[in-house]
Write a protein that holds these residues in place. Structure first.
Motif: not given
Length: 404
Positions: A137-145
């Motif tokens: 979540l911290l390294l993939v989902y949050f950045p792309f959101t």
């Protein structure tokens, strides 16, 4: 502040529908696995409701929607939802409470890492999964959101993603493929789903919840909301029947699980385009969704990749295909906030969409594989052959779904 009560009520319902998708996913995956791993796979979905909510209200929302650092991620100015008043509206033109938007986006964050779990079903230790979920979540989902929906660099380039083809499905699908390569094959494969009725219940809940997922992404009630709602159903329906026909022709029998899988493929594929294309295009997208996802699963089987529940083939390939199809068929005449696709002369928009989904896919694959490698240094990721044979429900959780 006098909020628009109609839009607010609609968004609260949409938020509830998206929340309901995570239990729906648990039922869908639970029916597909063997009976010794039902609780394990279902718990991996349900635990995201708790863990992701905690992460979201502490730092997640702020990293996605507060400030901007290099176009990649937000800042921590709104950590713990600091500075957000119950009286704040989302924007001057969208007069719903900010807190409703916080909750709505949180439900997207909840279900996305849960999607990945179907790929490594019956092979991964719970502790390792929890660490992976938080780090992912911290390294993939949050950045792309942030990059797509939070005003980051992809949004600045003109990338559109109505409800999560890039942010949700492409990233989760490619993370799933990376996890398949890392954890390897199961020692004990269930030859058939242990409960088709559970799969049907899960599909019904997912289909129902997807109306909130797609129509709710307009964040208010207008003609685009209605279009996204109807396009969602059209794509799912066409995809379900096309998949049924293809499998019927291939196996000689009409398969219920195939019908259900096709519907989910259609839902995933229409997601990025739901509010940007007309209804005829939604039908075409549903048909294409079934064909490309069906072929992707065939490729997976030929390559002997043990993506247990076809997360890559359905969500990954479906999400990627949906973004590409948006780049082809998107129309600003349908939605003034959209862009014209390739068939309307929008070559630049098409290239931007293809580039964005390629970048997201490669990034999610590499980071996910790297995370699993690092986590394995801290705590074993994969369970051993004996534990797989005994069943993860008993070994990891000391519980069983069925008493014989």
């Amino acid at each position: 502040m006098d909020f628009n009560t109609g839009n607010t009520a609609f968004m609260l319902v949409a938020t509830s529908l998206v929340m309901f998708m995570t239990p729906g996913l648990a039922f869908f995956y639970g029916g597909l696995v063997g009976k010794k791993g039902v609780l394990t796979i279902m718990m991996q979905s349900f635990v995201s409701l708790g863990i992701t909510t905690i992460l979201w209200v502490t730092v997640g929302y702020s990293l996605c929607f507060s400030g901007d650092i290099g176009g990649i991620i937000g800042n921590l100015d709104m950590a713990f939802l600091r500075g957000i008043s119950i009286h704040d509206s989302l924007s001057p033109t969208n007069n719903i409470p900010v807190l409703v938007f916080v909750a709505y986006q949180m439900m997207f964050a909840v279900i996305t890492p849960a999607l990945i779990t179907g790929a490594f079903a019956e092979r991964v230790r719970f502790k390792a999964y929890i660490i992976f979920q938080i780090a992912w979540l911290l390294l993939v989902y949050f950045p792309f959101t942030h990059m797509v929906w939070g005003g980051g660099i992809l949004a600045q380039w003109g990338v559109l993603d109505f409800a999560g083809g890039i942010v949700v499905h492409a990233t989760a699908g490619m993370a799933a493929l990376a996890s398949v390569f890392f954890v390897g094959k199961r020692q004990m494969k269930a030859t058939e789903p242990h409960s088709v009725p559970l799969i049907a219940i899960g599909t019904a809940i997912l289909w129902f919840g997807w109306y909130g997922f797609n129509a709710g992404s307009e964040l208010r009630v207008d003609s685009v909301t209605a279009l996204a709602f109807l396009n969602t159903d059209i794509s799912a329906s066409f995809a379900a029947i096309v998949w049924l026909a293809m499998e019927w022709k291939t196996t000689g029998k009409p398969k219920f699980v195939g019908l259900l899988t096709g519907a989910v493929a259609g839902l995933a594929t229409i997601t990025p385009a739901a509010g940007f294309v007309d209804m005829k295009t939604a039908a075409l997208i549903g048909c294409i969704a079934s064909i490309v996802c069906f072929k992707a699963i065939g490729l997976k089987n030929k390559m002997n990749w043990d993506d247990a529940l076809d997360v890559w083939g359905v969500h990954g390939v479906g999400g990627i295909a949906g973004v590409v199809l948006l780049g082809i068929f998107g129309s600003s005449a349908i939605n003034g906030s959209g862009s014209d696709g390739l068939i309307y002369g929008g070559t630049h928009f098409f290239l931007v969409e293809v580039g964005a989904v390629a970048f997201a896919s490669i990034y999610a694959f590499v980071i996910s594989y790297g995370l699993l490698h690092l986590i394995d240094k801290i705590t074993p990721v994969r369970v051993d052959a004996h534990d797989q044979e005994t069943g993860l429900d008993v070994v990891l959780h000391g519980e069983t779904a069925y008493f014989m």
